[in-house]
Design an enzyme around this catalytic site. Structure first.
Site, PDB file in Angstrom:
ATOM      1  CE1 TYR A   1       5.269  15.433 -18.899  1.00 51.65           C
ATOM      2  CE2 TYR A   1       6.108  13.194 -19.144  1.00 51.65           C
ATOM      3  CZ  TYR A   1       5.505  14.171 -18.372  1.00 51.65           C
ATOM      4  OH  TYR A   1       5.152  13.886 -17.075  1.00 51.65           O
TER       5      TYR A   1
ATOM      6  CG  LEU B   1      -2.025  -1.143   1.144  1.00 51.39           C
ATOM      7  CD1 LEU B   1      -2.961  -1.083   2.353  1.00 51.39           C
ATOM      8  CD2 LEU B   1      -2.855  -1.108  -0.147  1.00 51.39           C
TER       9      LEU B   1
ATOM     10  CE1 TYR C   1       8.559   0.222 -14.010  1.00 53.01           C
ATOM     11  CE2 TYR C   1       8.664   0.854 -16.328  1.00 53.01           C
ATOM     12  CZ  TYR C   1       8.122   0.077 -15.315  1.00 53.01           C
ATOM     13  OH  TYR C   1       7.150  -0.858 -15.617  1.00 53.01           O
TER      14      TYR C   1
ATOM     15  CB  THR D   1       7.521  -3.024 -18.696  1.00 50.97           C
ATOM     16  OG1 THR D   1       7.349  -1.957 -19.611  1.00 50.97           O
ATOM     17  CG2 THR D   1       8.934  -2.923 -18.127  1.00 50.97           C
ATOM     18  CG  ASP D   2       6.489  -1.869 -23.894  1.00 55.50           C
ATOM     19  OD1 ASP D   2       6.711  -1.226 -22.851  1.00 55.50           O
ATOM     20  OD2 ASP D   2       5.656  -1.504 -24.748  1.00 55.50           O
TER      21      ASP D   2
ATOM     22  N   GLY E   1      15.598  11.728 -21.392  1.00 55.21           N
ATOM     23  CA  GLY E   1      15.816  10.372 -21.919  1.00 55.21           C
ATOM     24  C   GLY E   1      14.557   9.721 -22.467  1.00 55.21           C
TER      25      GLY E   1
HETATM   26  P1  NAD Z   1       1.012   0.479  -9.909  1.00 51.16           P
HETATM   27  O1  NAD Z   1       2.056   1.468  -9.549  1.00 51.16           O
HETATM   28  O2  NAD Z   1      -0.368   0.935 -10.219  1.00 51.16           O
HETATM   29  O3  NAD Z   1       0.884  -0.628  -8.763  1.00 51.16           O
HETATM   30  C1  NAD Z   1       1.987  -1.157  -8.108  1.00 51.16           C
HETATM   31  C2  NAD Z   1       1.505  -1.789  -6.817  1.00 51.16           C
HETATM   32  O4  NAD Z   1       2.642  -2.384  -6.166  1.00 51.16           O
HETATM   33  C3  NAD Z   1       0.893  -0.792  -5.841  1.00 51.16           C
HETATM   34  O5  NAD Z   1      -0.305  -1.320  -5.325  1.00 51.16           O
HETATM   35  C4  NAD Z   1       1.945  -0.670  -4.750  1.00 51.16           C
HETATM   36  O6  NAD Z   1       1.399  -0.397  -3.464  1.00 51.16           O
HETATM   37  C5  NAD Z   1       2.595  -2.050  -4.793  1.00 51.16           C
HETATM   38  N1  NAD Z   1       3.966  -2.032  -4.266  1.00 51.16           N
HETATM   39  C6  NAD Z   1       4.947  -1.142  -4.571  1.00 51.16           C
HETATM   40  N2  NAD Z   1       6.060  -1.447  -3.885  1.00 51.16           N
HETATM   41  C7  NAD Z   1       5.778  -2.556  -3.153  1.00 51.16           C
HETATM   42  C8  NAD Z   1       6.523  -3.345  -2.255  1.00 51.16           C
HETATM   43  N3  NAD Z   1       7.805  -3.052  -1.966  1.00 51.16           N
HETATM   44  N4  NAD Z   1       5.926  -4.430  -1.697  1.00 51.16           N
HETATM   45  C9  NAD Z   1       4.645  -4.734  -1.979  1.00 51.16           C
HETATM   46  N5  NAD Z   1       3.879  -4.002  -2.804  1.00 51.16           N
HETATM   47  C10 NAD Z   1       4.441  -2.922  -3.387  1.00 51.16           C
HETATM   48  O7  NAD Z   1       1.625  -0.343 -11.142  1.00 51.16           O
HETATM   49  P2  NAD Z   1       0.889  -1.046 -12.358  1.00 51.16           P
HETATM   50  O8  NAD Z   1       0.775  -0.075 -13.455  1.00 51.16           O
HETATM   51  O9  NAD Z   1      -0.282  -1.756 -11.856  1.00 51.16           O
HETATM   52  O10 NAD Z   1       2.019  -2.100 -12.784  1.00 51.16           O
HETATM   53  C11 NAD Z   1       2.036  -3.411 -12.212  1.00 51.16           C
HETATM   54  C12 NAD Z   1       3.180  -4.198 -12.821  1.00 51.16           C
HETATM   55  O11 NAD Z   1       3.005  -4.290 -14.235  1.00 51.16           O
HETATM   56  C13 NAD Z   1       4.546  -3.563 -12.615  1.00 51.16           C
HETATM   57  O12 NAD Z   1       5.471  -4.597 -12.362  1.00 51.16           O
HETATM   58  C14 NAD Z   1       4.862  -2.874 -13.938  1.00 51.16           C
HETATM   59  O13 NAD Z   1       6.238  -2.825 -14.157  1.00 51.16           O
HETATM   60  C15 NAD Z   1       4.180  -3.817 -14.907  1.00 51.16           C
HETATM   61  N6  NAD Z   1       3.713  -3.213 -16.161  1.00 51.16           N
HETATM   62  C16 NAD Z   1       2.929  -2.083 -16.145  1.00 51.16           C
HETATM   63  C17 NAD Z   1       2.438  -1.572 -17.349  1.00 51.16           C
HETATM   64  C18 NAD Z   1       1.547  -0.339 -17.365  1.00 51.16           C
HETATM   65  O14 NAD Z   1       1.223   0.143 -18.457  1.00 51.16           O
HETATM   66  N7  NAD Z   1       1.102   0.177 -16.238  1.00 51.16           N
HETATM   67  C19 NAD Z   1       2.778  -2.191 -18.555  1.00 51.16           C
HETATM   68  C20 NAD Z   1       3.593  -3.332 -18.541  1.00 51.16           C
HETATM   69  C21 NAD Z   1       4.032  -3.840 -17.340  1.00 51.16           C
HETATM   70  O1  DAU Z   2       5.269   0.558 -21.789  1.00 51.96           O
HETATM   71  C1  DAU Z   2       4.874   0.045 -20.548  1.00 51.96           C
HETATM   72  C2  DAU Z   2       5.033   1.107 -19.488  1.00 51.96           C
HETATM   73  O2  DAU Z   2       3.989   2.050 -19.691  1.00 51.96           O
HETATM   74  C3  DAU Z   2       4.990   0.545 -18.082  1.00 51.96           C
HETATM   75  O3  DAU Z   2       6.079  -0.308 -17.888  1.00 51.96           O
HETATM   76  C4  DAU Z   2       5.022   1.681 -17.053  1.00 51.96           C
HETATM   77  O4  DAU Z   2       4.890   1.160 -15.746  1.00 51.96           O
HETATM   78  C5  DAU Z   2       3.865   2.608 -17.345  1.00 51.96           C
HETATM   79  O5  DAU Z   2       3.857   3.700 -16.440  1.00 51.96           O
HETATM   80  C6  DAU Z   2       3.931   3.115 -18.770  1.00 51.96           C
HETATM   81  O6  DAU Z   2       5.084   3.981 -18.962  1.00 51.96           O
HETATM   82  P1  DAU Z   2       5.013   5.308 -19.866  1.00 51.96           P
HETATM   83  O7  DAU Z   2       6.104   6.199 -19.464  1.00 51.96           O
HETATM   84  O8  DAU Z   2       4.883   4.952 -21.287  1.00 51.96           O
HETATM   85  O9  DAU Z   2       3.567   5.862 -19.367  1.00 51.96           O
HETATM   86  P2  DAU Z   2       3.076   7.333 -18.973  1.00 51.96           P
HETATM   87  O10 DAU Z   2       1.603   7.245 -18.833  1.00 51.96           O
HETATM   88  O11 DAU Z   2       3.855   7.916 -17.857  1.00 51.96           O
HETATM   89  O12 DAU Z   2       3.394   8.168 -20.290  1.00 51.96           O
HETATM   90  C7  DAU Z   2       2.871   7.778 -21.552  1.00 51.96           C
HETATM   91  C8  DAU Z   2       3.457   8.724 -22.586  1.00 51.96           C
HETATM   92  O13 DAU Z   2       2.909  10.044 -22.395  1.00 51.96           O
HETATM   93  C9  DAU Z   2       4.964   8.893 -22.480  1.00 51.96           C
HETATM   94  O14 DAU Z   2       5.508   9.059 -23.786  1.00 51.96           O
HETATM   95  C10 DAU Z   2       5.142  10.198 -21.689  1.00 51.96           C
HETATM   96  C11 DAU Z   2       3.932  10.999 -22.112  1.00 51.96           C
HETATM   97  N1  DAU Z   2       3.389  11.918 -21.091  1.00 51.96           N
HETATM   98  C12 DAU Z   2       3.120  11.416 -19.869  1.00 51.96           C
HETATM   99  C13 DAU Z   2       2.588  12.228 -18.881  1.00 51.96           C
HETATM  100  C14 DAU Z   2       2.313  11.689 -17.499  1.00 51.96           C
HETATM  101  C15 DAU Z   2       3.106  13.244 -21.431  1.00 51.96           C
HETATM  102  O15 DAU Z   2       3.334  13.687 -22.566  1.00 51.96           O
HETATM  103  N2  DAU Z   2       2.570  14.037 -20.452  1.00 51.96           N
HETATM  104  C16 DAU Z   2       2.308  13.589 -19.193  1.00 51.96           C
HETATM  105  O16 DAU Z   2       1.845  14.384 -18.347  1.00 51.96           O
END
Ligand code: NAD
Ligand code: DAU
Length: 369
Positions: free
Chosen positions: A218, A37, A161, A135-136, A308
């Site tokens: 961005y 959490l 990350y 993740t990709d 980056g």
């Molecule tokens: P999120 O940040 O919404 O959720 C992460 C969860 O992990 C949270 O509930 C947090 O409380 C918990 N957490 C963090 N540190 C912890 C710890 N030390 N011990 C136990 N719990 C902990 O992330 P998400 O977007 O749901 O991503 C979940 C997984 O999927 C991640 O491993 C992320 O790398 C991967 N992933 C995400 C995306 C995306 O688009 N969001 C895409 C591909 C892969």
């Molecule tokens: O590709 C998978 C990944 O996608 C996951 O592994 C990550 O956990 C997840 O957060 C996500 O990463 P991104 O960096 O791609 O997602 P984000 O939503 O932060 O940003 C999406 C795109 O939009 C990225 O090119 C940055 C841009 N962006 C993001 C924010 C928050 C903006 O232009 N403005 C913004 O305010």
């Protein structure tokens, strides 16, 4: 045969959607939902299954190896699905330490506990599975003409990350080759859908429109992401658990590339449509004057680029399609509408998660609250 799952990061965006998907599809399975959490974890995401007798919530940090070992033993867990991570790229740029702690050391702590209980103590010496959700971003960035990322694309992570996720992928692989842990890994593209934390692009844009705040783009906004509805990610993991080969990795995606600026403009258009068609929204979100006027796009503001910043991500899902029979079920057209409707109908949810430490982050990031 029914399973006992330990799902880490279960109160986060994808973890919670996965638990809800799993408990509906496999009601006979037991699910231990583990989460520390952090700011991103929200127990309310799991409200729909809290009263299910096959559901247990464990407020635990994955770094706490003895507690994880006890959970694995006490609940006779045979399957770990590991989502827990620090997941926001921008935070990894300003505060990388937590990413190394949770994503690398935390994953190693889970691997050690699994090896200890399943193999060394012989609880499930061969009939266990450690599924790692990745993740990709581990593959780095693509030019507009590069082929999409496949499972054999060399790793080239560019943010703290992505580097921490890449390290965790390698650790998972090593525990299979060295100790015989039965692992699988999936690398997925960008997810969207309900319970997505509003620091990420899609929910940030939706909620900022409702507050009539700037929509920060961005750089030039031409960066490309490959978007997948979150339930289709859960479906992909389900198939990897069912049909995936131990020791293998699978790329999950739906061939749905969008430039950021185009997706933001699409959301503006759809939110404007909702406001035009549902008059009660005008009362409920009186601050949303641009949307009320059908001009959400006027909120678009180009800001300094992410350091980056990866230019393009794209997943080649051929292996998952061919070997697992994976096909996403949600089209982007329906998924994005569903998602916007969810945010319009769940104001209480996003208001609650925006309180507290999230506001400190917004102030630091954008100089606004
Ligand atoms: P999120 O940040 O919404 O959720 C992460 C969860 O992990 C949270 O509930 C947090 O409380 C918990 N957490 C963090 N540190 C912890 C710890 N030390 N011990 C136990 N719990 C902990 O992330 P998400 O977007 O749901 O991503 C979940 C997984 O999927 C991640 O491993 C992320 O790398 C991967 N992933 C995400 C995306 C995306 O688009 N969001 C895409 C591909 C892969
Ligand atoms: O590709 C998978 C990944 O996608 C996951 O592994 C990550 O956990 C997840 O957060 C996500 O990463 P991104 O960096 O791609 O997602 P984000 O939503 O932060 O940003 C999406 C795109 O939009 C990225 O090119 C940055 C841009 N962006 C993001 C924010 C928050 C903006 O232009 N403005 C913004 O305010």
């Amino acid at each position: 045969m029914s399973k006992v799952l330990l799902v880490t990061g279960a109160a986060g965006f994808i973890g919670a959607n996965f638990v809800l998907y799993w408990m509906e599809k496999y009601p006979e399975d037991k699910v231990i939902a583990l989460d520390a959490l952090t700011y991103a974890g929200n127990r309310a995401n799991l409200a729909a299954v809290e009263d299910n007798t096959n559901f247990t919530f464990a407020h635990v940090n994955i770094l706490d190896e003895p507690v994880i070992e006890a959970l694995l033993k006490d609940h006779n867990v045979d399957t770990i699905v590991h989502f827990a991570a620090e997941s926001h790229v921008d935070r990894s740029i300003t505060e990388p330490d937590a990413f190394l702690e949770t994503n690398i050391i935390g994953t190693h702590s889970l691997l050690k506990a699994a090896r200890q209980v399943w193999i060394e103590k012989g609880l499930h010496p061969s009939d266990h599975r450690f599924h790692h959700v990745s993740t990709d971003e581990v593959y780095g960035t693509l030019s507009p003409t590069d082929p999409a990322f496949s499972e054999t694309t060399p790793y080239a992570p560019n943010s703290p990350y992505a580097a921490s996720k890449a390290a965790s992928d390698h650790l998972v692989r090593s525990y299979h080759h060295t100790y015989g842990l039965q692992v699988s890994t999936s690398n997925c593209s960008n997810n969207y859908g309900p319970y997505h934390f509003p620091e990420k692009l899609i929910p940030l844009v939706i909620t900022n429109i409702l507050f009539n705040k700037a929509l920060p783009i961005y750089g030039d906004g031409q960066q490309i992401r490959d978007w997948l509805y979150v339930e289709d990610h859960a479906r992909g993991i389900d198939l990897v658990l069912e049909k995936g080969v131990v020791g293998e990795t699978y790329n999950i995606g739906g061939i749905n590339e969008w430039a950021n600026i185009d997706i933001v403009k699409l959301i503006c258009k759809l939110v404007d449509e909702y406001f035009a068609n549902e008059t009660e929204l005008v009362q409920r979100f009186a601050k949303a004057t641009a949307a009320i006027a059908g001009q959400s796009e006027s909120l678009i503001t180009y800001v300094k680029d992410r350091p980056g910043h990866d230019r393009r991500y794209a997943i080649d899902p051929t292996k998952a399609n061919d070997i697992l029979g994976y096909q996403p079920q949600e089209s982007f057209e329906t998924g994005i509408r569903k998602t916007i409707a969810w945010y319009l109908n769940n104001e209480q949810w996003w208001q609650a998660v925006m309180d507290g430490s999230y506001q400190d982050w917004v102030s630091k990031q954008y100089g606004q609250s």
